[in-house]
Design an enzyme around this catalytic site. Structure first.
Site, PDB file in Angstrom:
ATOM      1  CB  CYS A 330      -0.976  -0.011   1.174  1.00 25.83           C
ATOM      2  SG  CYS A 330      -0.215   0.042   2.817  1.00 25.83           S
ATOM      3  CG  HIS A 376      -4.517  -0.133   3.777  1.00 21.90           C
ATOM      4  ND1 HIS A 376      -3.668  -0.934   3.054  1.00 21.90           N
ATOM      5  CD2 HIS A 376      -5.517   0.227   2.920  1.00 21.90           C
ATOM      6  CE1 HIS A 376      -4.136  -1.070   1.815  1.00 21.90           C
ATOM      7  NE2 HIS A 376      -5.248  -0.364   1.703  1.00 21.90           N
ATOM      8  CG  HIS A 388      -6.739   0.437  -1.640  1.00 20.96           C
ATOM      9  ND1 HIS A 388      -6.917  -0.306  -0.494  1.00 20.96           N
ATOM     10  CD2 HIS A 388      -7.827   0.163  -2.418  1.00 20.96           C
ATOM     11  CE1 HIS A 388      -8.058  -0.983  -0.572  1.00 20.96           C
ATOM     12  NE2 HIS A 388      -8.629  -0.708  -1.721  1.00 20.96           N
TER      13      HIS A 388
END
Length: 413
Positions: A330, A376, A388
């Site tokens: 990420c 994240h 993402h």
């Protein structure tokens, strides 16, 4: 004699367990119930009988060896390899021999991990990823310090071993089932509890039984010379593609502004004189136009960033990766997208989630903003959505920004 008998008994039991280990079928209460056909039962029974016969033969051979006074094999546990963790500003050169004259075969970057396979004159022989070679021992942590650092920089993952494993909202069999995770599914571990594991399965987060997953740690590893050359080539291609995308977007915006200006000019009545329009109104419009142009420039760059990021939807998720084509995690995805626009961001999602300014929630987000979560991060693309690097299963994808609790929305441009 007693010690020898105990040793022999242990070996016999071990032989029986090894011979039958692959023939036992367990129905897990936390895995989806399986229907076993009668013919399969017959095959299973036959396999078990054969395994038991093999176990008896192995045990008899051990007894006969003991009676003959032969040396019995030792029962030893598999040793955990000692780890070396690079502690440098950038990287340690990995060489093909333990001296400064050795050819550089790879790089072990800061906080990357290798298994120590030998030691010679202040050099550690390591294996890390696809790289094998030697590093200077003084630039790496090892022993207890190395193990602790490796645990800190590593990411825990869980691989589903059951045919279908129940993901629950809470760590109890009485809790509601969110979904079923298929066999071989790999998910990120958020927390390890007694008998349960809290995991992040991309769109869903919840708890699974620890009995039916294989838990392991993934570490950042060394990069070989060939891997580095391939990465640099990809990054150059991505940079050129980003520059072209930015030029095209800028040209499109310029064309739109020119079209709007021509339309505005056509709609303005020529009969109105300057005094009738009034200087204050003209000055006000001029000021507003300048403000609007500045805002459009900022919004335009954010939209360019969002559009560029969307080009990589469908590409893989790779822990520790930063390649937009071959795989990124990420934060690596976010860092590489912004890097192509000349914007440098930190490497981890936690650090990225502190960059820029907090816009005060999703309601104020605009394309190009960062949406930060616990562990994240993603890039806002508008309409309540983010792009993402989600998980090993789903790769780079588009999701609803509110699919999990949002910590903050950060504006970088």
């Amino acid at each position: 004699m007693k010690q020898r008998s105990r040793k022999l008994a242990g070996l016999c039991i071990t032989a029986a367990l090894i011979a039958t280990a692959n023939t036992t079928t367990a129905v897990a209460s936390e895995s989806k119930d399986q229907v076993v056909l009668q013919e399969e039962d017959k095959l299973h029974i036959g396999a078990t009988a054969a395994a038991m016969e093999a176990a008896e033969t192995a045990a008899m051979e051990l007894w006969e060896a003991a009676e003959a006074g032969e040396e019995l094999p030792e029962l030893t546990e598999e040793e955990t390899p000692e780890l070396a963790v690079a502690q440098v500003d950038s990287y340690i050169n990995v060489r093909n021999q333990p001296d400064m004259e050795g050819e550089i075969v790879g790089k072990l970057y800061d906080d990357s991990v290798g298994e120590i396979t030998g030691e010679e004159d202040g050099w550690l022989q390591i294996t890390s990823g696809n790289v094998q070679g030697y590093i200077k021992a003084e630039y790496a942590l090892r022993g207890e310090e190395g193990a602790a650092k490796a645990e800190e920089v590593g990411v825990r993952q869980a691989k589903v071993e059951a045919d279908a494993l129940r993901l629950r909202q809470e760590a109890t069999t009485e809790s509601e089932i969110i979904t079923l995770l298929p066999q071989e599914e790999v998910v990120l571990v958020q927390e390890e509890l007694e008998g349960w594991v809290k995991v992040d399965a991309g769109e869903d987060q919840g708890f699974v039984s620890a009995d039916y997953v294989d838990l392991y740690t993934v570490h950042p590893v060394a990069e070989s010379r060939e891997e580095e050359e391939a990465r640099l080539l990809r990054e150059e291609q991505e940079r050129l593609a980003a520059e072209e995308a930015a030029r095209n977007a800028a040209q499109a915006e310029e064309a739109e502004r020119n079209q709007a200006a021509r339309q505005s000019s056509a709609n303005t009545s020529p009969a109105l004189s300057a005094p009738e329009r009034g200087p204050s109104l003209e000055n006000s419009n001029t000021q507003a136009s300048g403000t609007g142009a500045g805002a459009q420039t900022s919004v335009g760059l954010g939209q360019q960033i969002a559009n560029y990021a969307l080009q990589f939807v469908g590409n893989p998720y790779v822990y520790g990766g930063t390649s937009l084509t071959n795989g990124a995690d990420c934060s690596g995805f976010v860092m590489s997208v912004f890097k192509n626009f000349g914007i440098s961001l930190p490497r981890t999602s936690g650090e990225q989630g502190k960059c820029g300014t907090d816009v005060g929630g999703l309601g104020n987000a605009r394309p190009g903003d960062l949406v930060s979560y616990s562990g994240h991060i993603g890039i806002y693309i508008g309409n309540g959505q983010i792009v993402h690097a989600s998980s090993v299963k789903t790769g780079i994808k588009v999701s609803n920004a509110s699919y999990r609790p949002i910590l903050s929305v950060r504006r970088i441009v």
